[in-house]
Each structure stands twice: as C-alpha cells, then as structure tokens.
Design a protein around this motif. Structure first.
Motif, PDB file in Angstrom:
ATOM      1  N   MET A   7       0.833  -1.167   0.198  1.00  0.00           N
ATOM      2  CA  MET A   7       0.126   0.013   0.252  1.00  0.00           C
ATOM      3  C   MET A   7       0.885   1.319   0.061  1.00  0.00           C
ATOM      4  N   ILE A   8       0.582   2.153  -0.746  1.00  0.00           N
ATOM      5  CA  ILE A   8       1.379   3.495  -0.972  1.00  0.00           C
ATOM      6  C   ILE A   8       0.413   4.704  -0.645  1.00  0.00           C
ATOM      7  N   ILE A   9       0.868   5.107   0.609  1.00  0.00           N
ATOM      8  CA  ILE A   9       0.174   6.335   1.437  1.00  0.00           C
ATOM      9  C   ILE A   9       1.038   7.422   0.962  1.00  0.00           C
ATOM     10  N   GLU A  10       0.569   8.115   0.017  1.00  0.00           N
ATOM     11  CA  GLU A  10       1.310   9.143  -0.496  1.00  0.00           C
ATOM     12  C   GLU A  10       0.278  10.096  -1.309  1.00  0.00           C
ATOM     13  N   ASP A  11       0.549  11.528  -1.054  1.00  0.00           N
ATOM     14  CA  ASP A  11      -0.711  12.417  -1.545  1.00  0.00           C
ATOM     15  C   ASP A  11      -0.044  13.195  -2.766  1.00  0.00           C
ATOM     16  N   ASP A  12       1.072  12.910  -2.920  1.00  0.00           N
ATOM     17  CA  ASP A  12       1.689  13.661  -4.281  1.00  0.00           C
ATOM     18  C   ASP A  12       1.466  12.601  -5.368  1.00  0.00           C
ATOM     19  N   PRO A  13       0.505  13.045  -6.366  1.00  0.00           N
ATOM     20  CA  PRO A  13       0.187  12.033  -7.473  1.00  0.00           C
ATOM     21  C   PRO A  13       1.487  11.741  -8.293  1.00  0.00           C
ATOM     22  N   LEU A  14       2.369  12.598  -8.504  1.00  0.00           N
ATOM     23  CA  LEU A  14       3.569  12.132  -9.520  1.00  0.00           C
ATOM     24  C   LEU A  14       4.285  11.270  -8.645  1.00  0.00           C
ATOM     25  N   ILE A  15       4.705  11.351  -7.605  1.00  0.00           N
ATOM     26  CA  ILE A  15       5.520  10.171  -6.632  1.00  0.00           C
ATOM     27  C   ILE A  15       4.632   9.073  -6.385  1.00  0.00           C
ATOM     28  N   GLN A  16       3.290   9.136  -6.067  1.00  0.00           N
ATOM     29  CA  GLN A  16       2.536   7.995  -6.025  1.00  0.00           C
ATOM     30  C   GLN A  16       2.430   7.042  -7.317  1.00  0.00           C
ATOM     31  N   ASN A  17       2.450   7.870  -8.475  1.00  0.00           N
ATOM     32  CA  ASN A  17       2.274   7.081  -9.838  1.00  0.00           C
ATOM     33  C   ASN A  17       3.724   6.559 -10.072  1.00  0.00           C
ATOM     34  N   GLU A  18       4.852   7.056  -9.683  1.00  0.00           N
ATOM     35  CA  GLU A  18       6.124   6.550  -9.888  1.00  0.00           C
ATOM     36  C   GLU A  18       6.358   5.367  -9.110  1.00  0.00           C
ATOM     37  N   LEU A  19       5.953   5.355  -7.802  1.00  0.00           N
ATOM     38  CA  LEU A  19       6.074   4.234  -6.845  1.00  0.00           C
ATOM     39  C   LEU A  19       5.291   3.044  -7.396  1.00  0.00           C
ATOM     40  N   GLN A  20       4.176   3.344  -7.604  1.00  0.00           N
ATOM     41  CA  GLN A  20       3.216   2.236  -8.402  1.00  0.00           C
ATOM     42  C   GLN A  20       3.855   1.539  -9.736  1.00  0.00           C
ATOM     43  N   ILE A  21       4.486   2.393 -10.678  1.00  0.00           N
ATOM     44  CA  ILE A  21       5.188   1.759 -11.682  1.00  0.00           C
ATOM     45  C   ILE A  21       6.350   1.157 -11.478  1.00  0.00           C
ATOM     46  N   LEU A  22       7.149   1.384 -10.499  1.00  0.00           N
ATOM     47  CA  LEU A  22       8.405   0.946  -9.860  1.00  0.00           C
ATOM     48  C   LEU A  22       7.995  -0.493  -9.393  1.00  0.00           C
ATOM     49  N   LEU A  23       7.049  -0.379  -8.379  1.00  0.00           N
ATOM     50  CA  LEU A  23       6.647  -1.641  -7.540  1.00  0.00           C
ATOM     51  C   LEU A  23       6.048  -2.868  -8.676  1.00  0.00           C
ATOM     52  N   ASN A  24       5.148  -2.245  -9.398  1.00  0.00           N
ATOM     53  CA  ASN A  24       4.453  -3.236 -10.500  1.00  0.00           C
ATOM     54  C   ASN A  24       5.456  -3.843 -11.277  1.00  0.00           C
ATOM     55  N   SER A  25       6.436  -3.230 -11.731  1.00  0.00           N
ATOM     56  CA  SER A  25       7.439  -3.684 -12.708  1.00  0.00           C
ATOM     57  C   SER A  25       8.367  -4.659 -11.850  1.00  0.00           C
ATOM     58  N   THR A  30      -0.105  -3.388  -6.065  1.00  0.00           N
ATOM     59  CA  THR A  30       0.040  -1.923  -5.252  1.00  0.00           C
ATOM     60  C   THR A  30      -1.474  -1.586  -5.292  1.00  0.00           C
ATOM     61  N   VAL A  31      -1.636  -0.752  -4.086  1.00  0.00           N
ATOM     62  CA  VAL A  31      -2.945  -0.342  -3.785  1.00  0.00           C
ATOM     63  C   VAL A  31      -2.604   1.263  -3.178  1.00  0.00           C
ATOM     64  N   THR A  32      -3.131   2.278  -3.513  1.00  0.00           N
ATOM     65  CA  THR A  32      -3.092   3.721  -3.223  1.00  0.00           C
ATOM     66  C   THR A  32      -4.375   4.237  -2.432  1.00  0.00           C
ATOM     67  N   ILE A  33      -3.740   5.303  -1.734  1.00  0.00           N
ATOM     68  CA  ILE A  33      -5.017   5.633  -0.955  1.00  0.00           C
ATOM     69  C   ILE A  33      -5.967   7.013  -1.617  1.00  0.00           C
ATOM     70  N   LYS A  34      -6.924   6.751  -1.721  1.00  0.00           N
ATOM     71  CA  LYS A  34      -7.822   8.007  -2.449  1.00  0.00           C
ATOM     72  C   LYS A  34      -8.368   8.742  -1.433  1.00  0.00           C
ATOM     73  N   GLU A  35      -8.752   8.263  -0.484  1.00  0.00           N
ATOM     74  CA  GLU A  35      -9.441   9.219   0.567  1.00  0.00           C
ATOM     75  C   GLU A  35      -8.769   9.146   1.881  1.00  0.00           C
ATOM     76  N   PHE A  36      -8.086  10.253   2.185  1.00  0.00           N
ATOM     77  CA  PHE A  36      -7.156  10.366   3.269  1.00  0.00           C
ATOM     78  C   PHE A  36      -7.836  10.481   4.680  1.00  0.00           C
ATOM     79  N   SER A  37      -9.259  10.651   4.345  1.00  0.00           N
ATOM     80  CA  SER A  37      -9.776  10.643   5.711  1.00  0.00           C
ATOM     81  C   SER A  37     -10.179   9.541   6.261  1.00  0.00           C
ATOM     82  N   SER A  38     -10.074   8.552   5.440  1.00  0.00           N
ATOM     83  CA  SER A  38     -10.311   7.250   5.929  1.00  0.00           C
ATOM     84  C   SER A  38      -9.103   6.085   5.430  1.00  0.00           C
TER      85      SER A  38
END
Length: 223
Positions: A7-25, A30-38
């Motif tokens: 799970m990637i808990i990161e609010d910067d969409p560029l870094i979040q996407n970069e980490l997703q690509i890195l980990l998926n490759s 991977t799973v990311t957080i969309k709602e930071f209130s929950s």
C-alpha cells in the motif's frame, strides 16, 4: 506465496504514480489511498503485506497514521518522506516504523529494503510455538503465555522475544538483536532497544515472569 500487496500512502500524485510503476514492474501488487480521511479503514479492508508511508499528509500526518495502524496490525511500515531530521527518524522508529528512507530515494535501496522486510516478516512460521522454562511464545497472535496467563506483544516486542527464544541459553549481543530487528544500526540507537526490553519486562511481570530476560553487562541479553 501469493504476490505481495504493497500500500502506497502518498498524496503527491507524481510520486504515487512513480512508486506504483516501480513496484508493479518488480512483481508487487499495489494499492493507493484515495480518501485520506479514511486511511485506517482502507488498510483494514485491503490488508496489505507492507506499507509505504509519507509523513506530510492531508487530514493527519504519517506519525499519527502509524500509531493507529499499530493498534491493530504488525504490518511492516517504511516511511518514505522528504523530512530528514534525526527527530523525524527517531519518531518513526518509536511509533513502530520499520525503516526510514528520505526523498529523493535511491530506487535500489528502496527495493532492497522492501524485499528484506517482506522476507523477514513473512519467513517466520506464524504457526510456530516456542517454549522456554514454561513460558510459551505464540507467534500467530503476538502473545506470550505463562501459568495460563497471556499478555499481548507489539511487533518489535514479539521479534525481540522470538530472537531470544531461538537463542535461549546463550548470550545475545545487543547489536545482533538490533540487526535482526532493523537490519541496519543507523535506523535505531542503542537506547531504543533498551526501551523495548524494558517494556517487555513490564509486560512479563504482569503474568509472573520476573527476571525472565537477564542483562549481561557489556555483552547483551539472555533468557
């Protein structure tokens, strides 16, 4: 084992996407957080094998999130953050983080840290039961039992006792325990281990295990 979920808990969409690509490759799911209130609810729902956690987040910071996670889960947590003070690193460890990596991160180091933590966390046989002097260490539910009394343990407390049980009867050097817990002594100081040992001893006293962990001056600990 099935593919590990990170799970990637990161609010910067560029870094979040970069980490997703890195980990998926590298064959991680991977799973990311969309709602930071929950965040906590999402973690419970997704049940990841490891979490990459930023400190500067909307709604509440990563330290607060880490503290809440540790009330219900021992999942490995790696702080990946632009904050780089000694106090930030110390707080991350004291609150239950397993590693602290600063941005911009070294890709090879990040991947190596993830692989190492996953191996350490999930290579322990969770059904294994260790016994020593009538004390029983239950890995499946992070507890220790003595005279039909149980006390729950945090992840680090469980790992310390696991290491001591595995080396029962021998003196375990402090540095060896630190290496087992955090791999690299740069991520934790000697005092942090002492704090964990003291907390374990307090819990052991509650179930009648006085003097179970013995300190050998300038050498380490033994059961």
């Amino acid at each position: 084992m099935n593919q590990y979920k990170i799970m990637i808990i990161e609010d910067d969409p560029l870094i979040q996407n970069e980490l997703q690509i890195l980990l998926n490759s590298n064959n991680y799911q991977t799973v990311t957080i969309k709602e930071f209130s929950s965040i906590v609810d999402t973690i419970k729902e997704e049940n990841p094998h490891l979490i990459l956690l930023d400190i500067n987040l909307p709604v509440e910071n990563g330290f607060s999130v880490c503290s809440k996670i540790r009330t219900f889960s021992n999942v490995p947590i790696i702080f990946v953050t632009c904050r780089d003070t000694d106090m930030d690193e110390l707080n991350s460890i004291m609150l239950g983080g397993d590693a602290f990596i600063t941005k911009p991160y070294n890709i090879a180091i990040l991947l190596a840290k993830i692989a190492s933590l996953l191996k350490k966390t999930y290579s322990i046989n969770q059904s294994e039961i260790l016994q020593y002097n009538n004390a029983i260490l239950h890995l499946e539910n992070s507890s220790i039992e003595y005279n039909n009394q149980n006390v729950e343990l945090t992840k680090n407390e469980l790992k310390i006792l696991y290491y001591l049980f595995k080396h029962a009867g021998t003196i375990c050097p402090r540095n060896d325990i630190i290496d087992f817990l955090w791999e690299n002594q740069l991520y934790v100081d000697d005092n942090t281990l002492s704090v964990n040992i003291n907390r374990i001893r307090e819990k052991l006293l509650k179930i009648g295990l006085e003097g179970f962990i013995k300190t050998k001056h300038r050498q380490g600990y033994t059961l």
